[in-house]
Scaffold this active site. Structure first.
Site, PDB file in Angstrom:
ATOM      1  N   ASP A 101       0.895  -1.088   0.182  1.00 44.18           N
ATOM      2  CA  ASP A 101      -0.035   0.017   0.094  1.00 44.18           C
ATOM      3  C   ASP A 101       0.801   1.153  -0.143  1.00 44.18           C
ATOM      4  OD1 ASP A 101       0.674  -0.821   2.621  1.00 44.18           O
ATOM      5  OD2 ASP A 101      -0.296   0.849   3.435  1.00 44.18           O
ATOM      6  N   GLU A 107       0.010  -0.982   5.855  1.00 45.44           N
ATOM      7  CA  GLU A 107       1.143  -0.191   6.522  1.00 45.44           C
ATOM      8  C   GLU A 107       0.757   1.316   6.981  1.00 45.44           C
ATOM      9  OE1 GLU A 107       4.473   1.854   8.066  1.00 45.44           O
ATOM     10  OE2 GLU A 107       3.756   2.139   6.088  1.00 45.44           O
TER      11      GLU A 107
HETATM   12 ZN   LIG Z   1       6.448   1.955   4.543  1.00 48.23          ZN
END
Ligand SMILES: [Zn+2]
Length: 456
Positions: free
Chosen positions: A85, A148
């Site tokens: 992501d 994350e």
């Molecule tokens: Zn990162």
């Protein structure tokens, strides 16, 4: 074929895969059927898993929350943790943020450095270990994270749903040489109501944008007689601006912004503001609240007045940042963000902070705690990573502790290792994010060697 040759042989494929990955806009979006973090993130995960299968690796999609691919045999497993992501592109790009263009030896695009570049490098490093036919006594698993940047719910899901935990591992989502200590981080939100009567009252007060940023501006609208306003306007304290309003005055304080992990590098505008306001004849508990904030927080950054000062050899002092304040004529609410040393615990500071506020009539409304991370320098993991780094770069290799938190906290027994080399320009989360092709390949070499050394 040596491992180094096996990695080099994969360079073209690695670059092509990274370009394909960058072209998928994997920014978190509202959940849809089969896409817990939005369709872009899902497509990017599918792409990585398909590539892994194409390389002959075992690849698993865990309910589209996270994925992993693995190579080797053995009871124990070592992990490399990467994420697919990315943060939104933002403005100011001179390249297509989702183009994956290669120019002047650099791959440009959102995620090139954070963290698609290192993750794709790890994928090909794993394939190279297989290509080189190296014997292993532990399995090597590349964990493909998908959340994350917005809360690491992916790894919470992985852990909660029986995802195997590694005996050791690293995440190439920080910097070199090795980050083996990350302070514990606590955010607390307190609220207090008050009654006000009398000629001098708080009408509105506030400042700050987030718990982890030192506020650069703060302001208070005060109801007061015109004489008082004139008096304040005539002689404002340092870095304070006072102007007249219809029913009193506006007091504005200036500070210096800094990251909440190093508040001592800034100047807290909220602290400056409340210190100044203690000179006002505020009545009753509004006055008491302002005095408490001025005394116990003020512009302090070590929590000492709250009774929470701590320090250790490895990571230095507890740091505390008063990030936000929002209030009106009946109540106020504020957040503090503090980070305690890696060899200490929440119990050493959290209760003291809470007790100080509660003793002054505040209520704890919300609390978020991320425990600290510390893996000693003498451990097999840290020793191995330092040795690999030193051998591959010829640079000095000493581990460090930081006040910020990395993805390493999401999985036990993991430290941050790479991808940024000392002195590198850091363009993560900024326009024109890039990774140099040679540094990408350097990362692939280091990751491959580290995987092998940990698993052999
Ligand atoms: Zn990162």
């Amino acid at each position: 074929m040596t491992l180094q040759e096996a990695v080099s042989a994969r360079q073209e494929e690695l670059l092509r895969t990274l370009q394909e990955s960058i072209r998928i806009r994997s920014v978190q979006a509202p959940a849809e059927e089969g896409c817990p973090y939005g369709p872009g993130v899902r497509r990017c995960l599918d792409h990585a898993l398909e590539t892994a299968r194409g390389l002959g690796l075992k690849a698993v999609d865990m309910d589209h929350q996270a994925g992993w691919c693995e190579y080797g045999e053995g009871e124990e497993m070592v992990a490399v943790l990467g994420h697919l992501d990315v943060v939104p592109e933002g403005d100011g790009w001179s390249f297509d943020p989702f183009g994956g263009e290669i120019r002047d030896g650099k791959v440009f695009g959102r995620g090139s450095m954070d963290d698609k570049g290192p993750t794709v490098a790890a994928l090909y490093a794993l394939a190279a270990i297989r290509d080189a036919g190296l014997p292993l006594r532990r399995r090597i698993r590349l964990l493909l994270g998908t959340n994350e940047e917005t809360g690491s719910q992916d790894m919470k899901y992985y852990r909660a749903h029986g995802g195997e935990l590694p005996v050791m591992g690293f995440t190439p989502d920080g910097e070199y040489p090795v980050i083996n200590g990350e302070k514990g981080i606590v955010n607390m939100t307190f609220r207090r109501t008050y009654a006000q009567s009398g000629a001098v009252r708080i009408k509105r007060i506030g400042g700050g944008s987030a718990p982890n940023v030192v506020p650069a501006h703060a302001r208070a609208e005060i109801v007061c007689p015109p004489e008082l306003a004139e008096q304040w306007m005539a002689a404002p304290a340092e870095k304070l601006r006072v102007s007249e309003t219809a029913d009193g005055m506006l007091v504005e304080a200036e500070g210096v912004s800094a990251h909440g992990a190093s508040p001592q590098e800034g100047e807290n505008a909220l602290g400056r503001l409340v210190r100044a306001l203690t000179a006002l004849p505020l009545a009753e508990d509004a006055g008491a609240a302002v005095c408490f904030l001025a005394e116990k927080l003020g512009m302090e950054t070590d929590g000492a007045a709250l009774g929470a000062a701590l320090r250790d050899e490895v990571s230095g002092p507890l740091t505390l940042n008063w990030g936000t304040l929002e209030g009106d004529d009946t109540s106020l609410s504020l957040t503090v963000n503090f980070r305690y040393p890696v060899t200490k615990t929440y119990e050493d500071c959290g209760p003291a902070v809470r007790a100080a506020f509660e003793g002054a009539g505040f209520t704890l409304e919300r609390e978020v705690h991320k425990p600290c991370l510390y893996i000693p320098q003498s451990s097999e993991l840290v020793q191995t990573l330092l040795r690999v780094y030193a051998e591959k770069t010829g640079l000095p290799a000493a581990p460090k502790s930081i006040g910020g938190g990395t993805y390493a906290k999401a999985i036990p027994n993991v430290v941050a290792f790479g991808p940024i080399f000392p002195g590198d320009e850091v363009r993560e989360h900024k326009p024109d994010e890039f990774i140099e092709v040679d540094k990408l390949m350097k990362n692939a070499q280091i990751i491959a060697e580290a995987m092998y050394q940990l698993a052999k």
